[in-house]
Design an enzyme around this catalytic site. Structure first.
Site, PDB file in Angstrom:
ATOM      1  N   ASP A  97     -13.643  11.398  -0.064  1.00  0.00           N
ATOM      2  CA  ASP A  97     -14.480  10.766   1.103  1.00  0.00           C
ATOM      3  C   ASP A  97     -13.992   9.493   1.335  1.00  0.00           C
ATOM      4  O   ASP A  97     -14.686   8.534   0.520  1.00  0.00           O
ATOM      5  CB  ASP A  97     -15.750  11.149   0.629  1.00  0.00           C
ATOM      6  CG  ASP A  97     -17.034  10.376   1.804  1.00  0.00           C
ATOM      7  OD1 ASP A  97     -16.432   9.483   2.454  1.00  0.00           O
ATOM      8  OD2 ASP A  97     -18.146  10.640   1.633  1.00  0.00           O
ATOM      9  N   HIS A 102       7.405  -4.979   9.986  1.00  0.00           N
ATOM     10  CA  HIS A 102       6.654  -3.911  11.239  1.00  0.00           C
ATOM     11  C   HIS A 102       7.353  -3.520  12.251  1.00  0.00           C
ATOM     12  O   HIS A 102       7.258  -2.548  12.422  1.00  0.00           O
ATOM     13  CB  HIS A 102       5.411  -4.829  11.592  1.00  0.00           C
ATOM     14  CG  HIS A 102       4.327  -4.704  10.415  1.00  0.00           C
ATOM     15  ND1 HIS A 102       2.899  -5.042  10.741  1.00  0.00           N
ATOM     16  CD2 HIS A 102       4.258  -4.412   9.107  1.00  0.00           C
ATOM     17  CE1 HIS A 102       2.198  -4.796   9.671  1.00  0.00           C
ATOM     18  NE2 HIS A 102       3.155  -4.348   8.704  1.00  0.00           N
ATOM     19  N   LYS A 161      -8.639  -5.298   3.837  1.00  0.00           N
ATOM     20  CA  LYS A 161      -8.125  -4.308   4.725  1.00  0.00           C
ATOM     21  C   LYS A 161      -6.801  -3.824   4.133  1.00  0.00           C
ATOM     22  O   LYS A 161      -6.674  -2.548   4.060  1.00  0.00           O
ATOM     23  CB  LYS A 161      -8.421  -4.811   6.040  1.00  0.00           C
ATOM     24  CG  LYS A 161      -7.823  -3.559   7.237  1.00  0.00           C
ATOM     25  CD  LYS A 161      -6.508  -3.614   7.516  1.00  0.00           C
ATOM     26  CE  LYS A 161      -6.194  -2.150   8.291  1.00  0.00           C
ATOM     27  NZ  LYS A 161      -4.901  -2.041   8.473  1.00  0.00           N
ATOM     28  N   GLU A 218      -0.636   4.327   9.881  1.00  0.00           N
ATOM     29  CA  GLU A 218      -0.177   2.910  10.182  1.00  0.00           C
ATOM     30  C   GLU A 218       1.314   3.066   9.706  1.00  0.00           C
ATOM     31  O   GLU A 218       1.779   3.290   8.620  1.00  0.00           O
ATOM     32  CB  GLU A 218      -0.963   2.119   9.345  1.00  0.00           C
ATOM     33  CG  GLU A 218      -0.563   0.546   9.553  1.00  0.00           C
ATOM     34  CD  GLU A 218      -1.472  -0.386   8.923  1.00  0.00           C
ATOM     35  OE1 GLU A 218      -2.614  -0.212   9.085  1.00  0.00           O
ATOM     36  OE2 GLU A 218      -1.155  -1.584   8.839  1.00  0.00           O
TER      37      GLU A 218
HETATM   38  C1  MEV Z   1      -2.027  -4.711   7.638  1.00  0.00           C
HETATM   39  O1  MEV Z   1      -2.547  -3.344   7.931  1.00  0.00           O
HETATM   40  C2  MEV Z   1      -2.607  -5.413   6.412  1.00  0.00           C
HETATM   41  C3  MEV Z   1      -2.161  -6.771   6.371  1.00  0.00           C
HETATM   42  O2  MEV Z   1      -2.867  -7.409   7.446  1.00  0.00           O
HETATM   43  C4  MEV Z   1      -2.729  -7.252   4.788  1.00  0.00           C
HETATM   44  C5  MEV Z   1      -2.882  -8.762   4.988  1.00  0.00           C
HETATM   45  O3  MEV Z   1      -2.978  -9.560   5.939  1.00  0.00           O
HETATM   46  O4  MEV Z   1      -3.080  -9.142   3.561  1.00  0.00           O
HETATM   47  C6  MEV Z   1      -0.790  -7.143   6.341  1.00  0.00           C
END
Ligand code: MEV
Length: 420
Positions: A271, A368, A255, A76
């Site tokens: 792992d 991004h 995430k 990413e």
């Molecule tokens: C993207 O990989 C992670 C985010 O979506 C985390 C978040 O929304 O806190 C930017």
């Protein structure tokens, strides 16, 4: 031809050739570096090669007063940039302070048709079970680890008996060792309980390994996009409260936290699935899925905090055989498992701070898209200085798609031909 069931019995070269033919590619698509191809064959079944994944380094990360570099492996684009951004602002303000629990991995043996007093029998046989376990644990005991507790209980819904034991695995992740101990105990447990062992395996829930990392950041350093630092700090606190209250938001919030931690785990040969499973089970520990981080404002500072189990080893596993994982651990200063957990939790918190900071100010797409422009330039065939020029032009136009990138590249080449 489709890959047949005989595939796994072919030798490495034949498998590579068969996979390449099936994919309509050259076998180099599965990697071309001989030593890595052979290593893949040592590490996994039915190997055809390896997947090169980008690896970058978050530098200047200050954790418990010690500066370090954290190598991250990820596909990413924004992960390393965000972690670096979050880490650098916190590190300049005194860094992260951490606390890590004990490196305990749990093993479980589940027994069916056990005697009605099986739980009591296991409790009474503890010293015998310790003797049995001490054989596979001899080397671990010499390193200061070894068996800690053994407990037994009956699961109401299934009527089965669960024997659970804890092993201090020191700097290892401990999965293989704990599974070996569980299987060594298996016949003895059957004899003691009068039942039949259904399964013997570690548990990836690792509550004892919980790591906490926190920071204090003067709010004025958070000023951004026309908002004062105090306002941004309040917005970050609210964003984290929303993640704690709304499981749908918590999933994305966590995430983002795991973006950095999993990338560090991958770089160091750990792992990643065990780590994710433990982290998400921790997030749901009170029955509702919650945020792994929290924030407060006080005394003019934003206080950020993360708490999660970090199940990572620095000896054994892939780290023991993979040269890139070994180099990553060397870059980290050859940490023990406690230090690696402290760095991992801090990277996760840095990552989360950077994400929330962007989300509650200008949004994440600005950053991004700049990174996405690089991919677009690559996809349309721009390399070297050409790639840089296409990226700059895409950013200027503010249009981020393949068609725009292709158009820019074509124009650029036409101009070059004209000049040449
Ligand atoms: C993207 O990989 C992670 C985010 O979506 C985390 C978040 O929304 O806190 C930017």
């Amino acid at each position: 031809m489709s890959l047949s069931s005989r595939f796994r019995r072919l030798d490495l070269e034949a498998r590579r050739a068969a996979a390449a033919e099936e994919a309509g590619s050259g076998s180099d698509a599965f990697g071309s570096e001989r030593s890595f191809i052979e290593l893949a064959d040592v590490m996994v079944e039915s190997a055809v090669g390896y997947l090169p994944l980008p690896m970058g380094i978050v530098t200047g990360l200050l954790v418990d007063g010690l500066e370090c570099a954290a190598p991250l492996a990820t596909e990413e684009p924004s992960v390393i940039a965000a972690a670096t951004y979050g880490a650098s602002i916190v590190s300049r303000a005194g860094g992260f302070r951490t606390h890590t629990g004990k490196p305990i991995t749990i093993g479980q043996i589940h027994v069916t048709d056990a005697a009605s007093d099986a739980v009591e029998r296991v409790t009474a046989a503890e010293s015998r079970l310790r003797d049995v376990a001490s054989v596979p644990l001899a080397r671990m005991e010499s390193r200061g680890g070894g068996l800690r507790g053994i407990t037994a209980s009956r699961l109401d819904t299934t009527g089965t008996v669960r024997v659970e034991f804890e092993v201090d695995v020191r700097d290892a992740m401990g999965a293989n060792l704990v599974n070996t101990v569980a299987e060594t105990m298996r016949p003895v447990i059957e004899e003691i309980t009068g039942g039949t062992v259904l399964m013997a395996i570690l548990s990836n829930a690792s509550p004892a390994r919980t790591t906490l990392s926190e920071f204090h950041l003067p709010v004025e350093r958070l000023a951004r996009a026309g908002r004062s630092g105090a306002e941004v700090a309040d917005r970050i606190v609210l964003a984290a409260q929303i993640a704690d209250a709304d499981p749908h938001r918590a999933v994305t919030h966590n995430k983002g936290v795991m973006n950095g931690i999993t990338a560090l785990a991958l770089a160091t040969g750990n792992d990643t699935r065990a780590l994710e499973a433990a982290a998400h089970s921790h997030a749901a520990r009170d029955g509702r899925y919650r945020a792994l981080t929290s924030y407060q404002v006080g005394d003019g500072a934003l206080h950020g905090r993360i708490e999660l189990p970090v199940v990572m080893g620095t000896v054994g596993g892939a780290a023991g055989v993979h040269p890139t994982a070994r180099a990553a651990l060397a870059l980290l200063g050859r940490p023990d498992a406690t230090r690696l957990a402290a760095v991992a939790a801090s990277v996760g918190l840095a990552q989360n701070l950077a994400a929330l900071w962007a989300l509650v100010t200008e949004g994440i797409q600005t950053g991004h898209m700049g990174l996405h422009a690089n991919r677009l330039a690559w996809i349309v065939g721009a390399r070297g200085a050409e790639r840089q020029a296409v990226v700059e032009a895409l950013k200027q136009h503010g249009e981020f798609n393949e068609q725009a990138a292709q158009q820019i590249l074509d124009d650029l080449r036409r101009q070059d031909e004209g000049n040449g």
